[in-house]
Design a protein around this motif. Structure first.
Motif, mmCIF file in Angstrom:
data_model
loop_
_atom_site.group_PDB
_atom_site.id
_atom_site.type_symbol
_atom_site.label_atom_id
_atom_site.label_comp_id
_atom_site.label_asym_id
_atom_site.label_seq_id
_atom_site.Cartn_x
_atom_site.Cartn_y
_atom_site.Cartn_z
ATOM 1 N N GLU A 78 0.831 -1.202 0.000
ATOM 2 C CA GLU A 78 0.000 0.000 0.000
ATOM 3 C C GLU A 78 0.866 1.254 0.000
ATOM 4 O OE1 GLU A 78 -2.171 -2.952 2.837
ATOM 5 O OE2 GLU A 78 -0.130 -2.283 2.429
ATOM 6 N N SER A 79 0.317 2.325 -0.526
ATOM 7 C CA SER A 79 0.984 3.622 -0.492
ATOM 8 C C SER A 79 -0.079 4.716 -0.573
ATOM 9 C CB SER A 79 1.981 3.763 -1.645
ATOM 10 O OG SER A 79 1.307 3.662 -2.893
ATOM 11 N N LEU A 87 -5.244 6.313 -2.064
ATOM 12 C CA LEU A 87 -4.428 5.168 -1.692
ATOM 13 C C LEU A 87 -4.258 4.244 -2.893
ATOM 14 C CD1 LEU A 87 -5.959 4.225 1.783
ATOM 15 C CD2 LEU A 87 -4.224 5.954 1.233
ATOM 16 N N GLY A 126 -0.884 7.033 1.975
ATOM 17 C CA GLY A 126 -1.404 7.564 3.224
ATOM 18 C C GLY A 126 -0.691 8.841 3.634
ATOM 19 N N TYR A 174 -5.626 -1.094 4.994
ATOM 20 C CA TYR A 174 -4.990 -2.308 4.497
ATOM 21 C C TYR A 174 -5.647 -2.764 3.199
ATOM 22 C CZ TYR A 174 -2.999 -2.859 9.188
ATOM 23 O OH TYR A 174 -2.319 -2.681 10.372
ATOM 24 N N CYS A 197 -2.610 0.235 -4.016
ATOM 25 C CA CYS A 197 -2.124 -1.067 -3.579
ATOM 26 C C CYS A 197 -1.584 -1.798 -4.806
ATOM 27 C CB CYS A 197 -3.235 -1.864 -2.927
ATOM 28 S SG CYS A 197 -2.813 -3.591 -2.551
ATOM 29 N N THR A 204 -1.158 1.362 5.437
ATOM 30 C CA THR A 204 -0.714 2.747 5.297
ATOM 31 C C THR A 204 -1.570 3.623 6.207
ATOM 32 O OG1 THR A 204 -0.208 4.517 3.695
ATOM 33 C CG2 THR A 204 -2.204 3.244 3.282
ATOM 34 N N GLN A 205 -0.913 4.493 6.967
ATOM 35 C CA GLN A 205 -1.601 5.312 7.960
ATOM 36 C C GLN A 205 -2.269 6.511 7.300
ATOM 37 O OE1 GLN A 205 -1.845 4.983 11.540
ATOM 38 N NE2 GLN A 205 -3.326 6.642 11.245
#
Length: 116
Positions: A6-7, A20, A9, A95, A22, A110-111
């Protein structure tokens, strides 16, 4: 083996947007439904946010419907979650998930933090 990354965030103000992504590998991406979950705190249950089937049918949790959009790019083995009109209650670790052969596979998460 199945690998999900994931990216996208980050920290955003209320009302803002994030996208986001994935990136998936290790399986025939176009043949499987993909899902986004979120977990608001460690130890809390991960909640389904959105899903997209192999043929593009989408599902959204009531809390995000109308604000979030899930999409997939089968040529790039990537699933996206466009998040608009973000609220503090959307703060969580997000997620990516794929259920495959009776096993749930997860990315590292990713937060997303929504705060002024």
């Amino acid at each position: 083996q199945v690998h999900l990354v994931e990216s996208g965030g980050g920290l955003v103000q209320p009302g803002g947007s994030l996208r986001l992504s994935c990136a998936a590998s290790g399986f025939t991406f176009s043949s499987y439904s993909m899902r986004w979950y979120r977990q608001v705190a460690p130890g809390k249950e991960r909640q389904l946010v959105a899903s997209i089937s192999a043929v593009g049918t989408t599902y959204y949790a009531d809390s995000v419907r109308g604000r979030f959009t899930i999409s997939r790019d089968n040529a790039k083995n990537t699933v996206h979650l466009q998040m608009n009109s973000l609220k503090p209650g959307d703060t969580a670790v997000y997620y990516c998930n794929v259920p495959r052969s009776g096993v749930n596979y997860w990315g590292q998460g990713t937060q997303v933090t929504v705060s002024s």
